[in-house]
Design a protein around this motif. Structure first.
Motif, PDB file in Angstrom:
ATOM      1  N   ALA A   1       2.187   2.580 -10.470  1.00  0.00           N
ATOM      2  CA  ALA A   1       1.910   2.440  -9.041  1.00  0.00           C
ATOM      3  C   ALA A   1       1.771   0.975  -8.640  1.00  0.00           C
ATOM      4  O   ALA A   1       2.309   0.531  -7.613  1.00  0.00           O
TER       5      ALA A   1
ATOM      6  N   VAL B   1       0.827  -1.213   0.000  1.00  0.00           N
ATOM      7  CA  VAL B   1       0.000   0.000   0.000  1.00  0.00           C
ATOM      8  C   VAL B   1       0.858   1.257   0.000  1.00  0.00           C
ATOM      9  O   VAL B   1       0.557   2.231  -0.714  1.00  0.00           O
ATOM     10  N   THR B   2       1.942   1.267   0.784  1.00  0.00           N
ATOM     11  CA  THR B   2       2.815   2.443   0.839  1.00  0.00           C
ATOM     12  C   THR B   2       3.396   2.766  -0.529  1.00  0.00           C
ATOM     13  O   THR B   2       3.371   3.925  -0.973  1.00  0.00           O
TER      14      THR B   2
ATOM     15  N   PHE C   1       2.277   1.823  -3.445  1.00  0.00           N
ATOM     16  CA  PHE C   1       1.196   2.202  -4.368  1.00  0.00           C
ATOM     17  C   PHE C   1       0.811   3.672  -4.185  1.00  0.00           C
ATOM     18  O   PHE C   1       0.680   4.411  -5.166  1.00  0.00           O
ATOM     19  N   LEU C   2       0.632   4.101  -2.947  1.00  0.00           N
ATOM     20  CA  LEU C   2       0.220   5.476  -2.677  1.00  0.00           C
ATOM     21  C   LEU C   2       1.284   6.490  -3.093  1.00  0.00           C
ATOM     22  O   LEU C   2       0.967   7.560  -3.620  1.00  0.00           O
TER      23      LEU C   2
ATOM     24  N   ARG D   1       1.197   6.635  -6.952  1.00  0.00           N
ATOM     25  CA  ARG D   1      -0.135   6.717  -7.571  1.00  0.00           C
ATOM     26  C   ARG D   1      -0.236   7.830  -8.613  1.00  0.00           C
ATOM     27  O   ARG D   1      -0.879   7.656  -9.656  1.00  0.00           O
ATOM     28  N   LYS D   2       0.413   8.963  -8.369  1.00  0.00           N
ATOM     29  CA  LYS D   2       0.314  10.092  -9.291  1.00  0.00           C
ATOM     30  C   LYS D   2       0.990   9.808 -10.637  1.00  0.00           C
ATOM     31  O   LYS D   2       0.737  10.514 -11.617  1.00  0.00           O
TER      32      LYS D   2
END
Length: 303
Positions: A249, A235-236, A238-239, A242-243
């Motif tokens: 991502a 999750v870290t 990916f976040l 993400r942009k």
């Protein structure tokens, strides 16, 4: 049959993790052969990548910044958590070693199976692997081992064999073998390299099953920790990426979630303490569920 396994390789990875858990004797039989499988997979993966393009990707600062996130950032995070959450020294060392571990060399094959940029994933895998000696040494120094010192000679020999060996061999083959012949061989072999990945969850999960048989509650605690580690890493990344787009991502996320714990164990062995193998075994189940989840996430985010 082989083409069927390749086509549905992502769910089969998770399936073999379950097979290893429910049939611990099979897992125990496979485990001693895993270093040979690891060496073969690393070599075949490196051979199948276009060297000039790979070197171009490795020269990018962004790839090395990712490698720092992949290892040092999560090591600091684990170390910080240890001051607030009660955990044994052995468990802390195991968690630090997993955070220090580079990405699984099967990651490019998994990323390719997902339809993403596998060369970028290969560059990220190599940089995280190259930083492993430094990160692992820091982990071993942060939490000194009671009566066992770091045998630097053995440590360095294993580093050369398992990290630099496949890289050097791949470089020599690309230099010495004519491109036409090499491409013909790789075209036949490359699609099936992902089959080697099945051996890792099958062989590694057995150590977790041993703990489960001895103390189910203790083992479930390790499984929960493994699940949290895998989720936080995924999750870290990916976040943070993400942009840059969904595919980038998700590639960063799965590269971060996949940890080459066998390489770390092959390099450092018993220095990692008694908690490492059971935790690494527990990690196999969520790790090999990630590709399936990633494919579902990709479809969901695009729709």
């Amino acid at each position: 049959m082989l083409s069927f396994l390749v086509r549905y390789s992502l769910p089969f990875m998770f399936f073999f993790a379950l097979v290893g858990f429910f049939f611990p004797r099979v897992s125990a039989w496979v485990f001693p052969y895993l270093p040979y499988v690891l060496f073969s997979l690393m070599t075949l993966t490196l051979l199948s990548i276009k060297q000039s393009e790979l070197m171009r990707r490795l020269s990018r600062l962004s790839v090395w910044l990712y490698a720092l996130l992949h290892s040092l950032f999560f090591m600091v995070l684990v170390l910080g958590l240890s001051y607030f959450l009660p955990m044994s020294d052995d468990l802390l060392l195991a968690m630090l070693a997993i955070a220090a571990t580079g990405s699984l060399f099967a990651t490019p094959a998994i990323v390719r199976a997902l339809g993403f940029d596998h060369i970028q994933a290969m560059a990220m895998t190599i940089t995280t692997t190259l930083l492993l000696p430094i990160n692992l040494s820091l982990a071993l120094l942060i939490k000194p081992i009671a009566e066992v010192g770091l045998d630097w000679e053995t440590y360095l020999i294993r580093l050369v064999v398992f990290i630099f060996g496949p890289m050097a061999f791949s470089y020599l083959v690309h230099r010495l073998v004519p491109v036409v012949i090499l491409n013909r061989v790789l075209l036949t072999v490359s699609p099936y390299t992902i089959l080697l990945v099945f051996a890792f969850p099958l062989g590694l999960v057995g150590s977790f099953r041993e703990m489960f048989d001895a103390n189910m509650l203790h083992a479930m605690g390790y499984f929960l920790i493994a699940l949290i580690i895998c989720l936080v890493f995924f999750v870290t990344a990916f976040l943070l990426y993400r942009k840059q787009g969904v595919e980038i991502a998700l590639s960063a996320a799965i590269t971060s979630g996949n940890r080459n714990v066998l390489l770390t164990y092959s390099v450092a062995g018993v220095l990692l303490g008694p908690a490492f193998l059971p935790l690494a075994g527990a990690l196999q189940i969520p790790t090999y569920l990630l590709p399936v989840i990633t494919r579902w996430l990709h479809k969901s985010l695009l729709s």
